[in-house]
Design an enzyme around this catalytic site. Structure first.
Site, short mmCIF file in Angstrom:
data_model
loop_
_atom_site.label_atom_id
_atom_site.label_comp_id
_atom_site.label_asym_id
_atom_site.label_seq_id
_atom_site.Cartn_x
_atom_site.Cartn_y
_atom_site.Cartn_z
N GLU A 14 0.83 -1.19 0.00
CA GLU A 14 0.00 0.00 0.00
C GLU A 14 0.88 1.25 0.00
O GLU A 14 0.64 2.21 -0.73
CB GLU A 14 -0.83 -0.05 1.28
CG GLU A 14 -2.14 0.63 1.21
CD GLU A 14 -2.92 0.36 2.48
OE1 GLU A 14 -2.47 -0.42 3.34
OE2 GLU A 14 -3.98 0.95 2.61
N GLY A 80 -11.13 -3.85 9.94
CA GLY A 80 -12.28 -4.73 9.96
C GLY A 80 -13.48 -3.95 10.50
O GLY A 80 -13.36 -3.21 11.48
N ILE A 173 -8.73 -9.41 14.22
CA ILE A 173 -10.01 -9.89 14.74
C ILE A 173 -10.74 -10.65 13.63
O ILE A 173 -11.06 -10.07 12.59
CB ILE A 173 -10.89 -8.70 15.23
CG1 ILE A 173 -10.12 -7.84 16.25
CG2 ILE A 173 -12.21 -9.21 15.80
CD1 ILE A 173 -9.71 -8.54 17.51
N MET A 194 -4.86 -2.39 13.92
CA MET A 194 -3.79 -2.78 14.82
C MET A 194 -2.75 -1.69 15.10
O MET A 194 -1.73 -1.98 15.72
CB MET A 194 -3.09 -4.03 14.27
CG MET A 194 -4.03 -5.22 14.16
SD MET A 194 -3.29 -6.70 13.44
CE MET A 194 -2.04 -7.11 14.64
N GLU A 195 -3.00 -0.47 14.66
CA GLU A 195 -1.96 0.57 14.82
C GLU A 195 -2.46 1.96 15.22
O GLU A 195 -1.75 2.70 15.93
CB GLU A 195 -1.16 0.75 13.50
CG GLU A 195 -0.40 -0.45 13.01
CD GLU A 195 -1.26 -1.43 12.20
OE1 GLU A 195 -2.37 -1.03 11.77
OE2 GLU A 195 -0.86 -2.58 12.01
N ASP A 218 -12.75 -6.08 5.59
CA ASP A 218 -13.39 -7.32 6.05
C ASP A 218 -14.35 -6.96 7.17
O ASP A 218 -14.39 -5.81 7.62
CB ASP A 218 -12.33 -8.32 6.53
CG ASP A 218 -11.49 -7.75 7.66
OD1 ASP A 218 -11.90 -7.89 8.81
OD2 ASP A 218 -10.44 -7.13 7.39
N1 ADE Z 1 -7.06 -4.81 9.65
C1 ADE Z 1 -7.90 -5.16 8.67
N2 ADE Z 1 -8.84 -6.03 9.11
C2 ADE Z 1 -8.56 -6.25 10.42
C3 ADE Z 1 -9.14 -7.06 11.41
N3 ADE Z 1 -10.19 -7.84 11.14
N4 ADE Z 1 -8.59 -7.05 12.65
C4 ADE Z 1 -7.51 -6.26 12.91
N5 ADE Z 1 -6.91 -5.48 12.01
C5 ADE Z 1 -7.43 -5.47 10.77
#
Ligand code: ADE
Length: 251
Positions: A14, A80, A173, A194-195, A218
């Protein structure tokens, strides 16, 4: 003060797309990270792959601020969806960030940032508004201009833009149980990644304006892993390039 925009991305490919926008490039390597210094149009920028997770992103954000003197920080990546109604391809821009896996009870309350007396960190309102305008401009022109007709069909994209809370933790997740647990404790959260909240904490401590832009890749349930890789390659990379390009153009 001349603006010097730090741009962090959660996925290597990306951020490669964003690096491709830079001219007059210089590459600086620190702590196994590559920082690409240059210009997008006339705006000075430093672009780096944050790496995954809160600690990695904290290191990268701190280096951007301390070593490269960025005046603003923009984080871009995928997330997500937690909130009902959010669909793959939608875009969430942060109002507030929270660490869903932080828990120092009983010393302080659940999710509270130690010694900072707060659970949430606010993103910068001007930068958030600017990012929102940039995304709206792109969506008005049509998502097919960003990703091509084929990806629009394949992922059934009709993206909407949302502003709201984003939760971060050191976990991908992908179960309904975990998803529902986070939502039951933090019902205003739109999406999980996550960041972002780690970068937000760094920016709070350094007094650096920031915003976080996340594309929903997702639904953070059992389908999460299957969808992920393909979406990054076919959609998220193109979104990042277009969104960063448009933000910088509007500065
Ligand atoms: N980044 C993209 N989808 C995610 C998810 N389901 N959990 C954590 N970080 C993500």
């Amino acid at each position: 003060m001349t603006r010097n925009i730090g741009i962090l991305g959660a996925m290597a490919q990306e951020i490669d797309e964003v690096k491709a926008l830079l001219t007059e490039k210089t590459i600086v390597k620190i702590a196994n990270r590559e920082f690409v210094v240059g210009k997008i149009g006339n705006v000075r920028c430093v672009v780096a792959f944050s790496k995954w997770g809160k600690v990695a992103a904290t290191i990268t954000a701190t280096l951007l601020i301390q070593e490269f003197d960025v005046t603003d920080l923009i984080f871009i990546g995928t997330a997500g969806a937690l909130a009902d109604g959010l669909k793959v391809g939608d875009i969430v821009i942060s109002k507030r960030l929270v660490q869903h896996d932080l828990d120092a009870r009983p010393i302080i309350s659940r999710f509270e940032l130690p010694l900072l007396n707060r659970i949430y960190v606010d993103s910068d309102s001007d930068l958030t508004e600017l990012a929102g305008k940039a995304v709206s401009n792109l969506l008005e022109k049509g998502v097919e201009n960003m990703v091509g007709e084929e990806a629009v069909k394949e992922f059934n994209l009709s993206p909407k833009l949302y502003f709201g809370d984003i939760a971060s933790g050191d976990q991908f997740i992908n179960s309904i149980e975990k998803r529902d647990e986070i939502l039951s404790l933090l019902p205003d959260v739109l999406c999980v990644e996550m960041e972002g909240a780690a970068v937000a904490q760094v920016c709070l401590e350094f007094n650096t304006p920031f915003t976080v832009i996340r594309t929903i890749s997702d639904t953070a349930d059992h389908n999460a892993r299957v969808d992920f890789g393909k979406f990054i390659v076919e959609v998220a990379n193109a979104y990042s390039r277009a969104i960063i390009g448009e933000i910088v153009r509007m500065l």
